[in-house]
Design an enzyme around this catalytic site. Sequence first.
Site, mmCIF file in Angstrom:
data_model
loop_
_atom_site.group_PDB
_atom_site.id
_atom_site.type_symbol
_atom_site.label_atom_id
_atom_site.label_comp_id
_atom_site.label_asym_id
_atom_site.label_seq_id
_atom_site.Cartn_x
_atom_site.Cartn_y
_atom_site.Cartn_z
ATOM 1 N N ASP A 118 0.841 -1.195 0.000
ATOM 2 C CA ASP A 118 0.000 0.000 0.000
ATOM 3 C C ASP A 118 0.880 1.250 0.000
ATOM 4 O O ASP A 118 1.616 1.492 0.961
ATOM 5 C CB ASP A 118 -0.890 -0.025 1.250
ATOM 6 N N ASP A 119 0.828 2.032 -1.087
ATOM 7 C CA ASP A 119 1.605 3.275 -1.194
ATOM 8 C C ASP A 119 3.118 3.043 -1.127
ATOM 9 O O ASP A 119 3.869 3.961 -0.777
ATOM 10 C CB ASP A 119 1.213 4.278 -0.096
ATOM 11 N N ASP B 97 0.165 -0.938 -4.917
ATOM 12 C CA ASP B 97 -1.083 -0.476 -5.539
ATOM 13 C C ASP B 97 -0.930 0.843 -6.299
ATOM 14 O O ASP B 97 -1.662 1.116 -7.244
ATOM 15 C CB ASP B 97 -2.212 -0.357 -4.506
ATOM 16 N N ASN B 98 0.013 1.678 -5.884
ATOM 17 C CA ASN B 98 0.295 2.951 -6.566
ATOM 18 C C ASN B 98 1.614 3.478 -6.041
ATOM 19 O O ASN B 98 2.233 2.865 -5.165
ATOM 20 C CB ASN B 98 -0.824 3.978 -6.344
ATOM 21 N N CYS C 69 -5.522 3.904 -4.579
ATOM 22 C CA CYS C 69 -5.694 2.567 -4.017
ATOM 23 C C CYS C 69 -6.878 1.768 -4.558
ATOM 24 O O CYS C 69 -6.704 0.695 -5.137
ATOM 25 C CB CYS C 69 -5.791 2.671 -2.503
ATOM 26 N N HIS D 81 -10.984 -2.616 0.235
ATOM 27 C CA HIS D 81 -11.087 -1.306 -0.417
ATOM 28 C C HIS D 81 -11.902 -1.302 -1.715
ATOM 29 O O HIS D 81 -11.717 -0.424 -2.548
ATOM 30 C CB HIS D 81 -9.694 -0.727 -0.655
#
Length: 524
Positions: A38-39, A288-289, A78, A141
């Site tokens: 995540d991130d 995710d990004n 996300c 999410h």
Amino acid sequence: MGVMSTVILALFFSIICCSLTEKLSNASSPNIIIMLMDDMGWGDLGVLGQPSKETPNLDAMAAQGMLLPNFYTANPLCSPSRAALLTGRLPVRNGFYTTNGHARNAYTPQEIVGGISKDEILLPQMLKKKGYVSKIVGKWHLGHRPQYLPLENGFDEWFGAPDCHFGPYNNSIRPNIPVYNNSEMLGRYYEEFKIDRKTGESNLTQMYLLEGINFIRRQTVAQRPFFLYWVPDATHAPVYASKPFLEQSQRGRYGDAVMELDYSVGNILSWLKRLGIENDTFVFFTSDNGAALMSGPNEAGSNGPFLCGKETTFEGGMREPAIAWWPGHIKAGTVNFQLASVMDLFTTSLALAGLSPPDDRALDGLDLTPVLLNRPHKQGKRPIFYYRGNELMAVRLGQYKAHYWTWSNSLEEFEKGINFCPGEEVPGVTTHDQKEHTMQPIIFHLGRDPGEKFPISVSTNEYQNVLSRINPVVEQHKKTLVPGVPQLNMCDVAVMNWAPAGCEKLGKCLKVPKSQPWKCDWPH
């Protein structure tokens, strides 16, 4: 007698283990593990140049497998990127976007009414056809209302939360996020599941690690093929780590979280070897990004040499760290520069399982098995589409990237201190108003200029040649694109996590306020 009993017991377990391994190795469908961070940024791994070198397990994973430096997410945020992974389709196709504003990033906060559409086919639903047991561990999410949760969308098990671990909240205006075991809540973040905002201490990553390992062990003993979707969120602000990892990193608390995730990945791979199923398990690690630079410097990662970060369609927002690992199948120590996307994991997983992709819909993911297994393929000239909400912002073809729109964030947001490109302003590129360049795209050569700082002059033959190749790709894409029904337009306080399933047993139900729907406001 005690020694003899021990020897007999050891012999018994070795026979069982060998028998189990032999049966599993003869299976045609490998286990599949997708680890989605995540991130986490492209530049957070030692193998990709992070100077602190604090990811020994991920670096070893790359040394034992394949590193993919040209791997992309489908959206710089996300929720849409996760929807894309599990459907193999761009968010503009699967509905994970908004039409409330032009080129706006949208996701699934507590007040969102929508979620993943029932018209979509998710990866675990497909894998069921081959007898796979599927579990998600971590952040979902894709909508938190009952019909949108994992067990209603193909997963057999779930341990984790439907939303980000924002908080703590006072439960009157906004409830704390629930943590689920399968279809019922076990408690809430900041209540039963502690996250200390002051120290950054939380045991959540350790819980997610144990849940993942336990699932792998159970399915191995039962001799069932499995899909583990392991999605911890410790590197999303507010970042956290367990006590043994706090204050260990040269990079601060964010680095602590990365070190614990690295340890966890190493632990999972070690268990695959211990169980003798490493040759029968395909593992893919990515994010995710891009790193959330607006949370820096204390709670943000690194996007390496790339421009800007999360929320943007510059390279820093969409190029991701990516490692494929499958001993005995993927040649160790390989680096492949194939342009690849998180959506390819859908199609590739189906191919590994011996399944054909659904033929009643457009898919954006390609089958990467020929790339991974070093076989002849025709994937070399595929484009990468960079979407922000409902707008195609840029396209990459080969080494070239053409920006048809540029935007970092609004001047109003920027002046409030929200900066998606701190210290990286490029005049005419990282614009604070939405700039259209469709008649004369801004083009970069990402090999010479990975930081997107030096646009190719429009007067050169190189520019005209590139434009003549990219424009037809864009025209064909737009001509055949059928957007899905947008799922991220409406919000309502009444749909927040006031009374999730299982709250009655725990005495954790909260009063649901009156419904007051409104059009969600997506500022960037």
